[in-house]
Design an enzyme around this catalytic site. Structure first.
Site, short mmCIF file in Angstrom:
data_model
loop_
_atom_site.label_atom_id
_atom_site.label_comp_id
_atom_site.label_asym_id
_atom_site.label_seq_id
_atom_site.Cartn_x
_atom_site.Cartn_y
_atom_site.Cartn_z
N GLY A 1 7.32 -7.78 3.11
CA GLY A 1 8.00 -7.65 4.41
C GLY A 1 7.53 -8.72 5.38
O GLY A 1 6.34 -8.99 5.48
N ARG B 1 10.81 -10.35 -2.34
CA ARG B 1 10.19 -9.40 -3.26
C ARG B 1 10.53 -9.91 -4.65
O ARG B 1 11.61 -10.45 -4.86
CB ARG B 1 10.72 -8.00 -2.98
CG ARG B 1 10.32 -7.54 -1.58
CD ARG B 1 10.24 -6.04 -1.43
NE ARG B 1 9.30 -5.68 -0.38
CZ ARG B 1 9.61 -5.54 0.91
NH1 ARG B 1 10.84 -5.74 1.31
NH2 ARG B 1 8.68 -5.21 1.78
N ASP C 1 -0.04 -4.81 1.26
CA ASP C 1 -0.80 -4.34 0.10
C ASP C 1 -0.12 -4.68 -1.22
O ASP C 1 -0.80 -4.96 -2.21
CB ASP C 1 -1.11 -2.84 0.23
CG ASP C 1 0.13 -1.98 0.07
OD1 ASP C 1 1.13 -2.28 0.74
OD2 ASP C 1 0.09 -1.02 -0.71
N THR D 1 1.61 -7.66 8.00
CA THR D 1 2.60 -6.57 7.84
C THR D 1 2.65 -5.79 9.14
O THR D 1 1.61 -5.57 9.77
CB THR D 1 2.23 -5.62 6.68
OG1 THR D 1 3.02 -4.44 6.79
CG2 THR D 1 0.77 -5.19 6.69
N ASP E 1 3.19 -2.73 9.45
CA ASP E 1 2.79 -1.33 9.26
C ASP E 1 1.33 -1.04 9.61
O ASP E 1 0.96 0.12 9.82
CB ASP E 1 3.03 -0.90 7.81
CG ASP E 1 4.50 -0.69 7.50
OD1 ASP E 1 5.30 -0.73 8.46
OD2 ASP E 1 4.85 -0.50 6.33
N ASP F 1 -1.11 -0.82 7.72
CA ASP F 1 -1.71 0.13 6.77
C ASP F 1 -2.60 -0.57 5.73
O ASP F 1 -2.52 -0.26 4.55
CB ASP F 1 -0.60 0.92 6.06
CG ASP F 1 0.39 0.00 5.36
OD1 ASP F 1 0.39 -1.21 5.63
OD2 ASP F 1 1.19 0.50 4.54
N ARG G 1 6.39 2.91 6.07
CA ARG G 1 6.78 3.53 4.80
C ARG G 1 5.80 4.60 4.35
O ARG G 1 6.16 5.64 3.85
CB ARG G 1 6.88 2.46 3.70
CG ARG G 1 8.22 1.77 3.62
CD ARG G 1 8.18 0.71 2.56
NE ARG G 1 7.10 -0.25 2.79
CZ ARG G 1 6.73 -1.19 1.95
NH1 ARG G 1 7.32 -1.30 0.79
NH2 ARG G 1 5.77 -2.03 2.25
P1 ADP Z 1 4.08 -6.02 0.97
O1 ADP Z 1 3.21 -7.14 0.54
O2 ADP Z 1 4.66 -6.24 2.35
O3 ADP Z 1 3.42 -4.66 0.79
P2 ADP Z 1 5.75 -5.49 -1.41
O4 ADP Z 1 5.14 -4.16 -1.69
O5 ADP Z 1 7.22 -5.60 -1.52
O6 ADP Z 1 5.38 -6.04 0.04
O7 ADP Z 1 5.09 -6.54 -2.43
C1 ADP Z 1 5.46 -7.89 -2.40
C2 ADP Z 1 5.51 -8.43 -3.81
O8 ADP Z 1 4.19 -8.37 -4.40
C3 ADP Z 1 6.39 -7.67 -4.78
O9 ADP Z 1 7.75 -8.03 -4.67
C4 ADP Z 1 5.82 -8.11 -6.12
O10 ADP Z 1 6.27 -9.40 -6.49
C5 ADP Z 1 4.32 -8.20 -5.80
N1 ADP Z 1 3.65 -6.96 -6.22
C6 ADP Z 1 3.65 -5.77 -5.58
N2 ADP Z 1 2.97 -4.84 -6.26
C7 ADP Z 1 2.51 -5.46 -7.39
C8 ADP Z 1 1.73 -5.04 -8.51
N3 ADP Z 1 1.27 -3.78 -8.62
N4 ADP Z 1 1.46 -5.97 -9.48
C9 ADP Z 1 1.91 -7.22 -9.37
N5 ADP Z 1 2.65 -7.68 -8.33
C10 ADP Z 1 2.95 -6.82 -7.35
#
Ligand code: ADP
Length: 323
Positions: free
Chosen positions: A12, A73, A104, A127, A129, A131, A173
């Protein structure tokens, strides 16, 4: 040859990401590194979409929301094959370190990459959030709560004029940081968050009692991730229990945009520079954060496995503040 430090934004978007990119580029370059920008987060990494960033490339961006590097993403990065490809591309481009600006999810991806790639990985918490464990505040949170607060103040005007009850959904979220801050600062009657169990019948009772005490309008702040399933469902279930009509407002994506506040620019500037420091010191698998005014590095794994609590003191005051 100069050491090559790459930077990307992922997940995000958050206001202040640009200020962090600027800080990484300027401080990194001043310290003798070549800074490389990767477009569209892990998606761009998997296609080798990267280019050298000079201090002039980041002129005039500290005040801009969003991210000049774009974000995305990327499902492919979640697979071992995807990460093997990322490792090969980083080796091919002779990248020594990678700064990940994100939340995260981004850090989970970085940790998984760190298990197979020998370069250094440093996270920067970006982020709205808030969090993320290991930093009191994340980049973008302050701007988001001020944007949401501006909207709440406007909603209060109309709520008051019509003696109405509004149920307002804010982002978050899995966490209620935005909801708590906006609720307290906006004088909300109720704040419903994922971290705290609540009973809608009790909420309805308090609203009715508030009316009897002479309250003519009420604002109920709902974090999108709370257990009922968001503001629409809360209003549907709460209205018959309370015996009042309710209006719903979902603030949504507008909370992600806008000019970063001074607090977010300061935090982004510090954490971007500190991430460069950590790289130069040889650190890897850590996130640059600030706790109690002190810069600190936290293992990436702790940023999501440990839970940053909501402000319990404020939670305890809510009923009194809404009396
Ligand atoms: P944020 O970083 O804002 O929490 P996301 O949760 O969408 O956003 O994560 C961003 C990107 O990080 C995902 O689209 C994916 O490519 C990668 N990612 C997230 N979780 C994992 C995971 N458990 N293992 C590997 N890559 C991950």
């Amino acid at each position: 040859m100069k050491r090559r430090l790459a930077v990307l934004t992922s997940g995000g978007d958050a206001p202040g990401m640009n200020a962090a990119i600027r800080s990484v580029v300027r401080v990194g370059t001043a310290r003798g590194l070549e800074v490389v920008g990767i477009r569209r987060g892990y998606k761009g990494l998997l296609t080798g979409d990267m280019f050298t960033l000079s201090p002039r490339d980041v002129s005039n961006i500290i005040q801009r929301g969003g991210t000049i590097l774009k974000t995305s993403r990327c499902e492919e990065f979640k697979t071992p094959e995807g990460r093997q490809r990322a490792k090969a591309i980083l080796e091919q481009h002779k990248i020594d370190g990678l700064i990940l600006i994100g939340g995260d999810g981004t850090f989970r991806g970085g940790d998984a990459l760190g298990k197979i790639w020998s370069g250094q990985i440093i996270g920067v918490p970006g982020t709205i959030d808030n969090d993320v464990y290991g930093t009191d505040y994340t980049i973008g949170y302050d701007t988001a709560i001020n944007t949401a607060l501006d909207a709440i103040d406007k909603i209060r005007d109309t709520a008051d004029s019509h003696d109405r009850i509004f149920v307002v959904e804010v982002m978050g979220r899995h966490s209620g940081f935005i909801a708590q801050a906006v609720g307290v600062c906006g004088g909300a009657e109720e704040i419903l968050v994922p971290e705290e169990p609540f009973d809608l019948a009790e909420v309805a009772r308090r609203i009715r009692e508030g009316r009897q005490r002479g309250k003519t309008s009420s604002i109920i702040i709902v974090a999108e991730g709370e257990e009922t399933g968001g503001a629409v469902k809360v209003a549907q279930q709460l209205a018959p229990l309370a015996g009042y009509d309710m209006r719903v407002v979902i603030l949504g994506y507008l909370q992600r945009g806008g000019t970063p506040t001074a607090a977010d620019r300061l935090l982004a500037t510090k954490l971007g520079a500190y991430a460069v420091d950590l790289f130069i010191q040889g650190a890897t698998g850590v996130m640059a954060g600030e706790v109690g005014g002190i810069l600190c590095a936290t293992p990436l794994t702790e940023t999501w496995s440990k839970k940053k609590p909501l402000d319990k003191y404020l939670t305890g005051l809510q009923q009194q503040l809404a009396s």
